[in-house]
Structures are given as structure tokens and as C-alpha cells.
Design a protein around this motif. Structure first.
Motif, PDB file in Angstrom:
ATOM      1  N   HIS A   8       1.622   1.001  81.253  1.00  0.00           N
ATOM      2  CA  HIS A   8       1.316  -0.026  80.564  1.00  0.00           C
ATOM      3  C   HIS A   8      -0.221  -0.227  80.793  1.00  0.00           C
ATOM      4  O   HIS A   8      -0.662  -0.705  81.853  1.00  0.00           O
ATOM      5  N   ILE A   9      -0.917  -0.025  79.642  1.00  0.00           N
ATOM      6  CA  ILE A   9      -2.498  -0.190  79.809  1.00  0.00           C
ATOM      7  C   ILE A   9      -3.179  -1.228  78.980  1.00  0.00           C
ATOM      8  O   ILE A   9      -2.736  -1.535  78.034  1.00  0.00           O
ATOM      9  N   ASP A  43      -6.488  -2.228  77.336  1.00  0.00           N
ATOM     10  CA  ASP A  43      -7.690  -1.659  76.617  1.00  0.00           C
ATOM     11  C   ASP A  43      -8.720  -2.980  76.442  1.00  0.00           C
ATOM     12  O   ASP A  43      -8.464  -3.634  75.470  1.00  0.00           O
ATOM     13  N   CYS A  48     -11.172  -3.157  72.923  1.00  0.00           N
ATOM     14  CA  CYS A  48     -10.204  -2.278  72.030  1.00  0.00           C
ATOM     15  C   CYS A  48     -10.911  -2.096  70.599  1.00  0.00           C
ATOM     16  O   CYS A  48     -10.599  -1.304  70.120  1.00  0.00           O
ATOM     17  N   GLY A  73      -7.075   2.950  71.556  1.00  0.00           N
ATOM     18  CA  GLY A  73      -5.475   2.717  71.596  1.00  0.00           C
ATOM     19  C   GLY A  73      -4.579   3.791  70.818  1.00  0.00           C
ATOM     20  O   GLY A  73      -3.556   4.275  71.450  1.00  0.00           O
ATOM     21  N   LEU A 132      -4.398   6.388  73.480  1.00  0.00           N
ATOM     22  CA  LEU A 132      -3.374   5.941  74.572  1.00  0.00           C
ATOM     23  C   LEU A 132      -1.804   6.308  73.975  1.00  0.00           C
ATOM     24  O   LEU A 132      -1.045   6.601  74.717  1.00  0.00           O
ATOM     25  N   SER A 133      -1.651   6.062  72.676  1.00  0.00           N
ATOM     26  CA  SER A 133      -0.256   6.008  72.220  1.00  0.00           C
ATOM     27  C   SER A 133      -0.019   7.475  72.057  1.00  0.00           C
ATOM     28  O   SER A 133       1.422   7.789  72.349  1.00  0.00           O
ATOM     29  N   HIS A 154       1.698   6.038  76.304  1.00  0.00           N
ATOM     30  CA  HIS A 154       1.437   4.830  77.039  1.00  0.00           C
ATOM     31  C   HIS A 154       1.622   3.618  76.101  1.00  0.00           C
ATOM     32  O   HIS A 154       1.522   3.711  74.763  1.00  0.00           O
ATOM     33  N   TRP A 172       0.117  -0.083  75.382  1.00  0.00           N
ATOM     34  CA  TRP A 172      -1.041  -0.607  75.401  1.00  0.00           C
ATOM     35  C   TRP A 172      -1.164  -2.076  74.854  1.00  0.00           C
ATOM     36  O   TRP A 172      -0.509  -2.315  73.731  1.00  0.00           O
ATOM     37  N   THR A 173      -1.937  -2.755  75.478  1.00  0.00           N
ATOM     38  CA  THR A 173      -2.501  -4.222  74.914  1.00  0.00           C
ATOM     39  C   THR A 173      -3.905  -4.163  74.758  1.00  0.00           C
ATOM     40  O   THR A 173      -4.719  -3.661  75.842  1.00  0.00           O
ATOM     41  N   GLY A 211      -0.549  -1.002  69.573  1.00  0.00           N
ATOM     42  CA  GLY A 211      -0.599  -2.078  70.358  1.00  0.00           C
ATOM     43  C   GLY A 211      -0.456  -3.375  70.069  1.00  0.00           C
ATOM     44  O   GLY A 211      -0.937  -3.680  68.917  1.00  0.00           O
ATOM     45  N   PHE A 269      -0.641  -5.122  84.550  1.00  0.00           N
ATOM     46  CA  PHE A 269      -0.861  -3.778  83.835  1.00  0.00           C
ATOM     47  C   PHE A 269      -0.775  -2.686  85.186  1.00  0.00           C
ATOM     48  O   PHE A 269      -1.111  -2.987  86.468  1.00  0.00           O
TER      49      PHE A 269
END
Length: 266
Positions: free
Chosen positions: A50-51, A53, A56, A62, A65-66, A71, A73-74, A93, A111
């Protein structure tokens, strides 16, 4: 060429036109992807983390990250225009409109890791008469430390204007309790030189971060506090929540579920 952060506040600089132009540029997309992949490489994270950003923008980081490690992410950003582009692009995200200089507004221990690409240097600017860069840096790093689980890791790529800005950022991170240091890629190149602030919230093994073949600015390296007591995840979260209370922050009430690790939803 003037630096973006000296031209206007970020929410003004990244207007509707600039946000769309930024996101559609193949050059920007390549640079953003390269730096995000580098940050993930330095963090050496296991899959499905759970990351957060920070900065962002339109979700370019993001997407990486996906794709890399699956991952969750928010993302948070101060520019409504950038976030609007991210929504139009239907990024995976969750998105939050917020000023990182006012702190990271999440529960303690939320996180596993944090990344930030080309954003934190904006904290060093006084965009208004009541904006104090020192206080904004302190709020940012204090709340960032609280928002991470014990042993959580941070990678912030940034463009310092000078050594003074670098020292201000490092000092604020150290005062918040982080350990870590500054990784410099392509140090001899004026054009390609990159700065990565690599931090951990609490003590972790050095092998938990990938620093093979990189140069660390040892003079600027932060260090963990001596004699720091080993504590459980729950103890860590309770301690950070109490610290936030003393600083006048509103935090969630303690419960039997405090400190339990939540599995991200897929």
C-alpha cells in the motif's frame, strides 16, 4: 531557464492547459516512468504494498506502481487540474486534493511505503506571506512518519536548487525520526544528475533497501536514534498517535484493532 517552483504556486502553475500538456508529452512520460522505476528499485518492495504517491499529478507514476508489483496506491496533489486529468485517464489509485505542506492527512501506520517524484522541492518555497518553508517541511515529515507503518520506506526524487535546500530537507526528515540518506545518480552529469531521498521509519536492516552500485552522500545521511527500543507495530502506532495528539492533531480513537495490518483490496 526558470524553475517551475519559482514561477508560481503549484496549483497555479499546473493549470488545465499545463496539466494536459505535461501528461501528453512523451518525453515527460518517459522521464517520469524512469524515475518511478528507479525509486521502486531503491526501495526493493515486495509485491502488493500500500503506497502513498505524494505529488501524484495526473497519475503517471501511479500507473507504474499498478504495473510493477501490483501495488495499491493513493495519490495526493495540490493541483485540481492535475487530478482532473488523472480522473479522465481513469487511473487505478484513489486521489486526494491536499497540500503536502499542511501535512499528510492519513491515519497512523496506514502505508507500507511512500514515493514522490519531482515534488518535495516545492516545500522550500514561500509562495505566500504566511508560508514558512521550515514549518511546512516539519509538518510534512512529521505527518509522513506517522502515516507509515513501523519500518515503512520512503523514496523522494527531487530537484534541489542548491545545497541549502538539500540540507533543509534532510534536517527536517532527521528531526521527524527518519533514518536514511541521499542517493545521487549520475553525480558528474549536470544534465542527468538525480537526487533520491531514501528514508525508513524506524530501524530496518540495510539489506531491506537496494543501494548496490549507487553513491550515497554520507555527509548528509540521517541516522537512527541510539538506544532506540525495539517495539511492536501496535506500540509504534500508539506512540505516533500520542505524539500527534500532543501536537494538537485529531487522531482516531484507540481500539482492539489498532496495529492490525490491513490487507489491501484488489
Amino acid at each position: 531557464m526558470s524553475r517551475p517552483e519559482t514561477s508560481a504556486p503549484p496549483e497555479v502553475f499546473y493549470s488545465d492547459v499545463e496539466s494536459k500538456k505535461y501528461t501528453s508529452s512523451s518525453r515527460i512520460q518517459h522521464i517520469q516512468a524512469t524515475m518511478t522505476l528507479r525509486a521502486l528499485d531503491l526501495l526493493a518492495l515486495p509485491p502488493h504494498q500500500h503506497i502513498l504517491d505524494i505529488g501524484c499529478g495526473s497519475g503517471l507514476s501511479g500507473e507504474i506502481l499498478s504495473q510493477e508489483g501490483g501495488h495499491v496506491w493513493t495519490g495526493m496533489d495540490i493541483s485540481p487540474s492535475m487530478l482532473a486529468v488523472a480522473l479522465d485517464r481513469e487511473v487505478e489509485g484513489d486521489l486526494l486534493l491536499a497540500d503536502m505542506g499542511n501535512g499528510v492527512p492519513f491515519r497512523a501506520g496506514t502505508f507500507d511505503a511512500v514515493i514522490s517524484i519531482s515534488a518535495i522541492q516545492w516545500l522550500c518555497n514561500a509562495d505566500s506571506s504566511n508560508a514558512d518553508p521550515k514549518k511546512r517541511l516539519a509538518r510534512f515529515f512529521d505527518s509522513l512518519y506517522a502515516g507509515l507503518r513501523r519500518g515503512g520506506k520512503v523514496a523522494c526524487q527531487f530537484y534541489p536548487r542548491d545545497n541549502r535546500q538539500t540540507e533543509s530537507i534532510l534536517s527536517a526528515a532527521k528531526a521527524a525520526g527518519f533514518s536514511g540518506g541521499l542517493v545521487i545518480d549520475d553525480e558528474e552529469s549536470k544534465k542527468n544528475k538525480k537526487y533520491y531521498l531514501i528514508l525508513t521509519a524506524g530501524n530496518v536492516n540495510s539489506g531491506d533497501i537496494n543501494l548496490d552500485g549507487v553513491k550515497i552522500d554520507k555527509a548528509a545521511t540521517t541516522r537512527p536514534k541510539k538506544g532506540q527500543k525495539e517495539e511492536s507495530r501496535k506500540e509504534y502506532i500508539l506512540r505516533k498517535k500520542e505524539l500527534m495528539r500532543k501536537r494538537g492533531r485529531l487522531v482516531a480513537l484507540d481500539s482492539q484493532f489498532t496495529g492490525r495490518k490491513r490487507k489491501p483490496k484488489f
